[in-house]
Structures are given as C-alpha cells and as structure tokens.
Design an enzyme around this catalytic site. Structure first.
Site, PDB file in Angstrom:
ATOM      1  CB  SER A 169      -0.957   0.023   1.188  1.00 50.93           C
ATOM      2  OG  SER A 169      -2.018  -0.865   0.956  1.00 50.93           O
ATOM      3  CE  LYS A 197      -4.360   1.006  -1.029  1.00 48.15           C
ATOM      4  NZ  LYS A 197      -3.723  -0.302  -1.113  1.00 48.15           N
ATOM      5  CE1 TYR A 250      -4.761  -1.064  -4.640  1.00 46.28           C
ATOM      6  CE2 TYR A 250      -5.233  -3.409  -4.786  1.00 46.28           C
ATOM      7  CZ  TYR A 250      -4.982  -2.286  -4.033  1.00 46.28           C
ATOM      8  OH  TYR A 250      -4.940  -2.377  -2.660  1.00 46.28           O
ATOM      9  CE1 TYR A 275      -4.906   1.659   4.269  1.00 42.90           C
ATOM     10  CE2 TYR A 275      -3.207   0.600   5.558  1.00 42.90           C
ATOM     11  CZ  TYR A 275      -3.679   1.044   4.359  1.00 42.90           C
ATOM     12  OH  TYR A 275      -2.930   0.884   3.250  1.00 42.90           O
ATOM     13  CB  VAL A 331      -0.026  -5.966   4.054  1.00 36.63           C
ATOM     14  CG1 VAL A 331      -1.250  -5.342   4.701  1.00 36.63           C
ATOM     15  CG2 VAL A 331      -0.228  -6.193   2.568  1.00 36.63           C
TER      16      VAL A 331
HETATM   17  O1  DON Z   1      -4.853  -4.811  -1.774  1.00 35.52           O
HETATM   18  C1  DON Z   1      -4.333  -5.322  -0.783  1.00 35.52           C
HETATM   19  O2  DON Z   1      -4.974  -5.865   0.109  1.00 35.52           O
HETATM   20  C2  DON Z   1      -2.823  -5.256  -0.686  1.00 35.52           C
HETATM   21  N1  DON Z   1      -2.240  -5.365  -1.993  1.00 35.52           N
HETATM   22  C3  DON Z   1      -2.379  -3.950  -0.081  1.00 35.52           C
HETATM   23  C4  DON Z   1      -2.920  -3.725   1.305  1.00 35.52           C
HETATM   24  C5  DON Z   1      -2.005  -2.965   2.170  1.00 35.52           C
HETATM   25  O3  DON Z   1      -0.814  -2.918   1.982  1.00 35.52           O
HETATM   26  C6  DON Z   1      -2.594  -2.343   3.370  1.00 35.52           C
HETATM   27  N2  DON Z   1      -1.560  -1.852   4.227  1.00 35.52           N
HETATM   28  N3  DON Z   1      -1.293  -1.781   5.308  1.00 35.52           N
END
Ligand code: DON
Length: 303
Positions: free
Chosen positions: A64, A67, A187, A239, A257
């Site tokens: 993320s 983003k 994405y 978040y 993540v």
């Molecule tokens: O879309 C997802 O769930 C993961 N590719 C990215 C989520 C993420 O990194 C949230 N971060 N803390």
C-alpha cells in the site's frame, strides 16, 4: 547524535524483539512466505545526507505504500478533478472494508484505503499505461530502475476477492470507467513493486522537499499538492490506526502489508522502516516501534 548512529542504535535495541510478535500478511500467499525476522531502516535528508541500518538494502513488496505514488501520479495528471470521485476523510475502518461504500454511493473515503486506490488507478488507466507509468515515476524518484514482483502480483490476482468485490461494487455505482479486471491488474502490479528501505526513503524525498525530485531537479508536484499528500498520510495513511500513529509518532506515515512504513518530516527528511510482521491493523509492529523511538530520540514531529 548523527542520524547514522541513531538508526544503528534503534535496530540494535529492537532486534531482540524480532519474531516475537505479529504475523506476516498471510492473505496474499506470496507474502506469507517472507521470513518475518528481517528489520531495516533508512533515511534521506533534504540536503542529500543518507543513513541506513539493518536490512536496509533488502527489497520487499511495497504494497500500500504504492498508494502514495499512485496518488501523486493522479494529482499531477488531473489536479482538482481527481477529487470528484474520491474523498479525503479517514475511514476508521480496515483498509479493505466494504461497509462505507454502500452508504456513500461508491465514493471511497480517501485514496489510501484499497477502494480509494482502485478508484485512483481507474483514472490513471483512462490516461494511459498505468503500470508502466508507476515504474517510470518511482524509478525516476529514487534514481534507480525498480521492477514489479510478478509472483506477488499473480498471487494477489488469484486471491484478491475482496479487491475484486470493491472494484465491482464501485463499478455498479458508475464510479469506475474501465473494465474492473484491467483496473485491478494495474492496482495489483502497483502493490507488487519491489523496493528497499533506502530506495523508498529516496523515492519519498520529494514529500519532504515541497515536491522537488532530488535526483533530476524536477518539480514533481506543487508545494500545495505535496502538503496535501502529507496531510492525507497523517490522517489516513495507516487506516484505522491513524489516530494511534499521530499520537505515538506524530508524522505523516504510509504503511503496506509487506511490512514497510514510510514517514515524512516536512522540510527535513524522509524515512522508511521495514519489518514484515504486522499487527491486527496491517501495520508493521516493529516498524511502528522503530518510528516511535526515532521521533522520541530526535524530537522530530509535525506537532
Ligand atoms: O490490496 C491489498 O490488500 C494489498 N495489496 C495492499 C494492502 C495494504 O498494503 C494495506 N496496508 N497496510
């Protein structure tokens, strides 16, 4: 104390905690295989000094954190128009939550939750090659060529039912212009960019320099746009833990993540920490502790 000694000291202090708490992201099979016992930190100051400690050169999945770069691309290409379909409020919900989208007619709360980033990616897909655009932007920002981890992208495409649901749900409200599969392919690739702490500290340097890319002198975004990204990182970048991050760390941060967290001290430095074991909100446990120690030892804060 020089930054290099501070980072070395933090890595030494926290290393004994490696592997004790938290879990690597296991909902993406390719990430579930990453060894948890890794920990690195790196920073770059506005005047070009760098410091790094631990596994700072090991590439990991930025997830993320991408983003932030997608938002920067969107703001650069579309200016104010970008905000027609994306809000700017913290969600107070997990990053992949569906609940607010129905009540809010398919408009995501902010660009840093998954729904928001998918909506930003849709706008980027409408403007050209969103995948190549991401690699070009991030490589230009860190002064080195960066790549996608195709295994991670494929792993997420095969199991990303939540994101597919988010894309389809927004599409049902007429808030996604392109085919959902095309948007999600971009994405998932954005999330699968592989970079090290040092590369990320460099690539986010523009956020500490009012939009100026240190490697080619280009004004990447205006000062105002850059400050807005930092504001969104502070309020929405971690978040439903954004309040806790502001309370304990007091800097704009964006997590992924894969275990990375980038943090910005405007007009001073950009910093990246990485350790793959996560807490229940999807933020790196040791990364958060490392940032807390860093701000306590340096006194750096936006407050
Ligand atoms: O879309 C997802 O769930 C993961 N590719 C990215 C989520 C993420 O990194 C949230 N971060 N803390």
């Amino acid at each position: 104390m020089p930054f290099q000694s501070i980072l070395e000291d933090i890595v030494q202090t926290l290393r004994p905690e490696l592997g004790q708490e938290g879990r690597v992201a296991d909902y993406i099979p390719a990430l579930a295989r990453v060894p948890a016992e890794q920990f690195g930190m790196a920073l770059r100051t506005c005047d070009g000094q760098e410091a790094q400690a631990g596994d700072s050169a090991t590439p990991f999945s930025i997830q993320s954190i991408s983003k932030v770069f997608a938002l920067a691309m969107g703001m650069r290409a579309m200016g104010e128009d970008l905000w027609q379909r994306i809000g700017r409020e913290p969600s107070g919900n997990p990053f992949n939550s569906l609940v607010q989208l129905e009540a809010e007619q398919g408009t995501p709360r902010n660009p840093f939750i998954n729904a928001g980033a998918i909506a930003v990616t849709d706008r980027l897909v409408s403007r050209g090659d969103a995948k190549a655009g991401m690699l070009e932007l991030v490589s230009g920002l860190c002064g080195e060529t960066v790549y996608f981890d195709e295994e991670v992208a494929a792993s997420e495409a095969a199991t990303g039912f939540r994101n597919i649901a988010l894309g389809n749900f927004m599409k049902s409200f007429g808030k996604i212009d392109n085919g959902v599969a095309t948007v999600l392919d971009a994405y998932f690739h954005h999330c699968a960019v592989r970079m090290s702490c040092l590369q990320l500290a460099r690539a986010t340097s523009f956020l500490s320099r009012d939009g100026l890319n240190p490697f080619n002198g280009e004004q990447m975004l205006t000062e105002r746009q850059t400050r807005r990204i930092n504001a969104l990182m502070l309020t929405c970048g971690t978040y439903d833990a954004a309040g806790e991050f502001a309370f304990r760390i007091g800097l704009p941060c964006k997590s992924g993540v894969g275990g990375g967290i980038v943090a910005v001290v405007p007009d001073q430095l950009s910093l990246c920490v990485w350790s793959p074991a996560l807490d229940a909100t999807g933020n790196s446990l040791l990364g958060m502790k490392a940032l807390e120690l860093f701000t306590a030892r340096t006194g750096l804060s936006v407050f």
